[in-house]
Design a protein around this motif. Sequence first.
Motif, PDB file in Angstrom:
ATOM      1  N   GLY A 115     125.739  37.624   4.979  1.00 33.47           N
ATOM      2  CA  GLY A 115     124.850  37.416   6.115  1.00 33.47           C
ATOM      3  C   GLY A 115     123.824  36.333   5.827  1.00 33.47           C
ATOM      4  O   GLY A 115     123.946  35.573   4.869  1.00 33.47           O
ATOM      5  N   VAL A 116     122.791  36.287   6.658  1.00 39.02           N
ATOM      6  CA  VAL A 116     121.754  35.264   6.529  1.00 39.02           C
ATOM      7  C   VAL A 116     120.765  35.677   5.435  1.00 39.02           C
ATOM      8  O   VAL A 116     120.363  36.838   5.353  1.00 39.02           O
ATOM      9  N   VAL A 117     120.397  34.713   4.586  1.00 39.08           N
ATOM     10  CA  VAL A 117     119.371  34.969   3.566  1.00 39.08           C
ATOM     11  C   VAL A 117     118.033  35.131   4.268  1.00 39.08           C
ATOM     12  O   VAL A 117     117.575  34.227   4.971  1.00 39.08           O
ATOM     13  N   SER A 118     117.439  36.313   4.108  1.00 36.46           N
ATOM     14  CA  SER A 118     116.196  36.603   4.837  1.00 36.46           C
ATOM     15  C   SER A 118     115.385  37.651   4.105  1.00 36.46           C
ATOM     16  O   SER A 118     115.943  38.559   3.471  1.00 36.46           O
ATOM     17  N   ILE A 119     114.068  37.532   4.199  1.00 35.31           N
ATOM     18  CA  ILE A 119     113.178  38.524   3.603  1.00 35.31           C
ATOM     19  C   ILE A 119     113.387  39.886   4.258  1.00 35.31           C
ATOM     20  O   ILE A 119     113.101  40.938   3.666  1.00 35.31           O
ATOM     21  N   ARG A 120     113.936  39.872   5.486  1.00 37.22           N
ATOM     22  CA  ARG A 120     114.188  41.135   6.212  1.00 37.22           C
ATOM     23  C   ARG A 120     115.256  41.984   5.526  1.00 37.22           C
ATOM     24  O   ARG A 120     115.361  43.182   5.789  1.00 37.22           O
ATOM     25  N   ASN A 121     116.059  41.363   4.665  1.00 40.27           N
ATOM     26  CA  ASN A 121     117.072  42.127   3.929  1.00 40.27           C
ATOM     27  C   ASN A 121     116.448  43.204   3.048  1.00 40.27           C
ATOM     28  O   ASN A 121     117.131  44.141   2.624  1.00 40.27           O
ATOM     29  N   LEU A 122     115.155  43.052   2.758  1.00 41.95           N
ATOM     30  CA  LEU A 122     114.469  44.045   1.931  1.00 41.95           C
ATOM     31  C   LEU A 122     114.387  45.399   2.621  1.00 41.95           C
ATOM     32  O   LEU A 122     114.362  46.431   1.962  1.00 41.95           O
ATOM     33  N   TRP A 123     114.303  45.406   3.951  1.00 40.60           N
ATOM     34  CA  TRP A 123     114.164  46.695   4.663  1.00 40.60           C
ATOM     35  C   TRP A 123     115.210  46.905   5.765  1.00 40.60           C
ATOM     36  O   TRP A 123     115.225  47.937   6.418  1.00 40.60           O
ATOM     37  N   ALA A 124     116.118  45.927   5.931  1.00 42.03           N
ATOM     38  CA  ALA A 124     117.079  46.015   7.045  1.00 42.03           C
ATOM     39  C   ALA A 124     118.243  46.971   6.780  1.00 42.03           C
ATOM     40  O   ALA A 124     118.988  47.306   7.698  1.00 42.03           O
ATOM     41  N   TYR A 125     118.400  47.431   5.563  1.00 47.23           N
ATOM     42  CA  TYR A 125     119.547  48.276   5.224  1.00 47.23           C
ATOM     43  C   TYR A 125     119.066  49.629   4.706  1.00 47.23           C
ATOM     44  O   TYR A 125     119.199  49.947   3.532  1.00 47.23           O
ATOM     45  N   GLY A 126     118.477  50.404   5.588  1.00 44.24           N
ATOM     46  CA  GLY A 126     118.019  51.734   5.223  1.00 44.24           C
ATOM     47  C   GLY A 126     116.558  51.804   4.853  1.00 44.24           C
ATOM     48  O   GLY A 126     116.089  52.836   4.370  1.00 44.24           O
ATOM     49  N   GLY A 127     115.825  50.704   5.037  1.00 45.23           N
ATOM     50  CA  GLY A 127     114.401  50.698   4.721  1.00 45.23           C
ATOM     51  C   GLY A 127     114.142  50.422   3.242  1.00 45.23           C
ATOM     52  O   GLY A 127     115.059  50.175   2.462  1.00 45.23           O
ATOM     53  N   LEU A 128     112.881  50.497   2.851  1.00 44.20           N
ATOM     54  CA  LEU A 128     112.511  50.227   1.464  1.00 44.20           C
ATOM     55  C   LEU A 128     112.976  51.332   0.524  1.00 44.20           C
ATOM     56  O   LEU A 128     113.192  51.110  -0.664  1.00 44.20           O
ATOM     57  N   PHE A 129     113.120  52.564   1.072  1.00 47.03           N
ATOM     58  CA  PHE A 129     113.557  53.724   0.267  1.00 47.03           C
ATOM     59  C   PHE A 129     114.871  54.273   0.832  1.00 47.03           C
ATOM     60  O   PHE A 129     114.912  55.391   1.345  1.00 47.03           O
ATOM     61  N   PRO A 130     115.962  53.493   0.773  1.00 51.00           N
ATOM     62  CA  PRO A 130     117.220  53.917   1.404  1.00 51.00           C
ATOM     63  C   PRO A 130     117.810  55.193   0.809  1.00 51.00           C
ATOM     64  O   PRO A 130     118.534  55.920   1.484  1.00 51.00           O
ATOM     65  N   ASN A 131     117.532  55.469  -0.451  1.00 52.46           N
ATOM     66  CA  ASN A 131     118.019  56.693  -1.098  1.00 52.46           C
ATOM     67  C   ASN A 131     116.913  57.727  -1.264  1.00 52.46           C
ATOM     68  O   ASN A 131     117.035  58.645  -2.074  1.00 52.46           O
ATOM     69  N   GLY A 132     115.860  57.546  -0.476  1.00 47.35           N
ATOM     70  CA  GLY A 132     114.750  58.503  -0.505  1.00 47.35           C
ATOM     71  C   GLY A 132     113.899  58.387  -1.762  1.00 47.35           C
ATOM     72  O   GLY A 132     114.130  57.541  -2.619  1.00 47.35           O
ATOM     73  N   ILE A 133     112.942  59.271  -1.856  1.00 49.77           N
ATOM     74  CA  ILE A 133     112.051  59.291  -3.015  1.00 49.77           C
ATOM     75  C   ILE A 133     112.828  59.634  -4.293  1.00 49.77           C
ATOM     76  O   ILE A 133     112.528  59.136  -5.375  1.00 49.77           O
ATOM     77  N   ALA A 134     113.879  60.468  -4.144  1.00 46.20           N
ATOM     78  CA  ALA A 134     114.671  60.871  -5.316  1.00 46.20           C
ATOM     79  C   ALA A 134     115.308  59.659  -5.984  1.00 46.20           C
ATOM     80  O   ALA A 134     115.236  59.504  -7.215  1.00 46.20           O
ATOM     81  N   GLY A 135     115.925  58.779  -5.197  1.00 47.96           N
ATOM     82  CA  GLY A 135     116.543  57.577  -5.755  1.00 47.96           C
ATOM     83  C   GLY A 135     115.511  56.676  -6.420  1.00 47.96           C
ATOM     84  O   GLY A 135     115.755  56.112  -7.487  1.00 47.96           O
ATOM     85  N   PHE A 136     114.349  56.558  -5.778  1.00 50.77           N
ATOM     86  CA  PHE A 136     113.242  55.760  -6.319  1.00 50.77           C
ATOM     87  C   PHE A 136     112.820  56.279  -7.690  1.00 50.77           C
ATOM     88  O   PHE A 136     112.678  55.519  -8.652  1.00 50.77           O
ATOM     89  N   LEU A 137     112.658  57.595  -7.806  1.00 46.97           N
ATOM     90  CA  LEU A 137     112.200  58.192  -9.058  1.00 46.97           C
ATOM     91  C   LEU A 137     113.253  58.102 -10.160  1.00 46.97           C
ATOM     92  O   LEU A 137     112.933  57.852 -11.320  1.00 46.97           O
ATOM     93  N   LEU A 138     114.513  58.291  -9.791  1.00 45.56           N
ATOM     94  CA  LEU A 138     115.584  58.271 -10.796  1.00 45.56           C
ATOM     95  C   LEU A 138     115.777  56.889 -11.420  1.00 45.56           C
ATOM     96  O   LEU A 138     116.364  56.766 -12.501  1.00 45.56           O
ATOM     97  N   ALA A 139     115.269  55.849 -10.758  1.00 46.30           N
ATOM     98  CA  ALA A 139     115.414  54.489 -11.283  1.00 46.30           C
ATOM     99  C   ALA A 139     114.421  54.180 -12.391  1.00 46.30           C
ATOM    100  O   ALA A 139     114.562  53.173 -13.091  1.00 46.30           O
TER     101      ALA A 139
END
Length: 449
Positions: A178-202
């Motif tokens: 697709g198009v290179v865009s800063i919107r890609n940061l939140w366009a695919y499920g938001g900033l936390f696409p895997n929820g807080i659990a995914g964020f913490l496990l990283a």
Amino acid sequence: MAQHELKRDLKNRHVQLIAIGGTIGTGLFLGSGKAIQLAGPSIILAYLIVGIALFFVMRALGELLLSNAGYQSFNDFATDYIGPWAGYVTGWTYWFCWIMTAMADIIAVGVYVQYWFEIPQWIPAILVLVILLGLNLLTVKLFGELEFWFALIKVITILALIVIGVILLVIGFKTDAGVVSIRNLWAYGGLFPNGIAGFLLAFQMVVFAFVGIELVGVSAAETANPQKNIPSAINKIPFRILFFYVGALIIILSINPWQQLTSSSSPFVQVFSLVGIPVAAGIINFVVLTSAASAGNSGMFSTSRILFNLSRHHQGPASFAKLSKNHVPSNALITSAVVVSIGALLSKLIPEQAFSIVTTVSAICFIWVWSIILISHIRYQKTRPDLRAKSTFKAPLTPFINYLVLALFAAILVIMLFSEATRIALFMTPLWFILLFILYRFRKRQSRV
């Protein structure tokens, strides 16, 4: 004629680039792929949190090292402010930290070489280990030069990635994704696409990405002007974190949506492949390979100096305190290299799990070392207010920030319980500490006889 002292051959440019090399390594170039899969774009926040926490650890480390010209490593002030057991356990644990990190680095070399050649991972892993051992046996100045140029390659690579990424963002470049865009940061499920659990496990892989940040402290004994060079290197860490980690990840996730990046190869290589520059992708793969070699080089340097320091304090075999005619602890270097070679064996026996296991063990042990630095600093403030008053490099917001960062480290260890990939290593690692406590008690009993 026998040599008894390490040579202060590291100049300011060496220390500055060693500090950069310590903050940019395999964890960012390879491990960030796995972390992105877990956390999505919120990985940027995870890197920011851990990076800020470690800046305060480094400020505490800097103040402690500069408070006493005789301090050469963590076990020195841990012994003074916590007790001999803390110095013994921390010294050997820091050696073990870098052994596991060096294992991860040579495993990563094997992964990167497979980009070009279909050969078993363990072959290039052993080859690079032998080369690094040979180079480190020469002089500390050569180590400084190697790290200078290795780190410079990393800096130029990330700078090129960011510049190219900004250009692609400005012109709205189109890729297969697709198009290179800063919107890609939140366009695919938001900033936390895997929820807080995914964020913490990283967080485990994020912690591993920062291992080595304290290497500037280990190099203090071989730094020409520590009172000037160490504060300078430490104070530049926040900028480096923002630029090299946060900046690079923002560009990567703007070019390539997070869910299309895989954990099996470097996101840096994947991005250049996606942009349609296969030659550039090959060049970047070479760069991340040199990055892994650089981190392995740091591992060889630090493990040998730790064994040297332990031996000087009668906490290890006397042979490790012997220096070659080049002022290099050659016995310690060779011993560490032999142990690191187990990483090549792991990459042969369990190629899919080897990297995850050794990085988790490394992260846990580094959390111990960083925690000891903070606890030592708390004790230093309480028991040596005279040194604190004279300090020209006071750690800020202490002791409150020390307790806050210690709480963060404890939380990260708890989080590791909830991931199958990290749980096994979390349960295995305490065996190392139990072994050390047994050995410490045995040595203490022997010294009384």
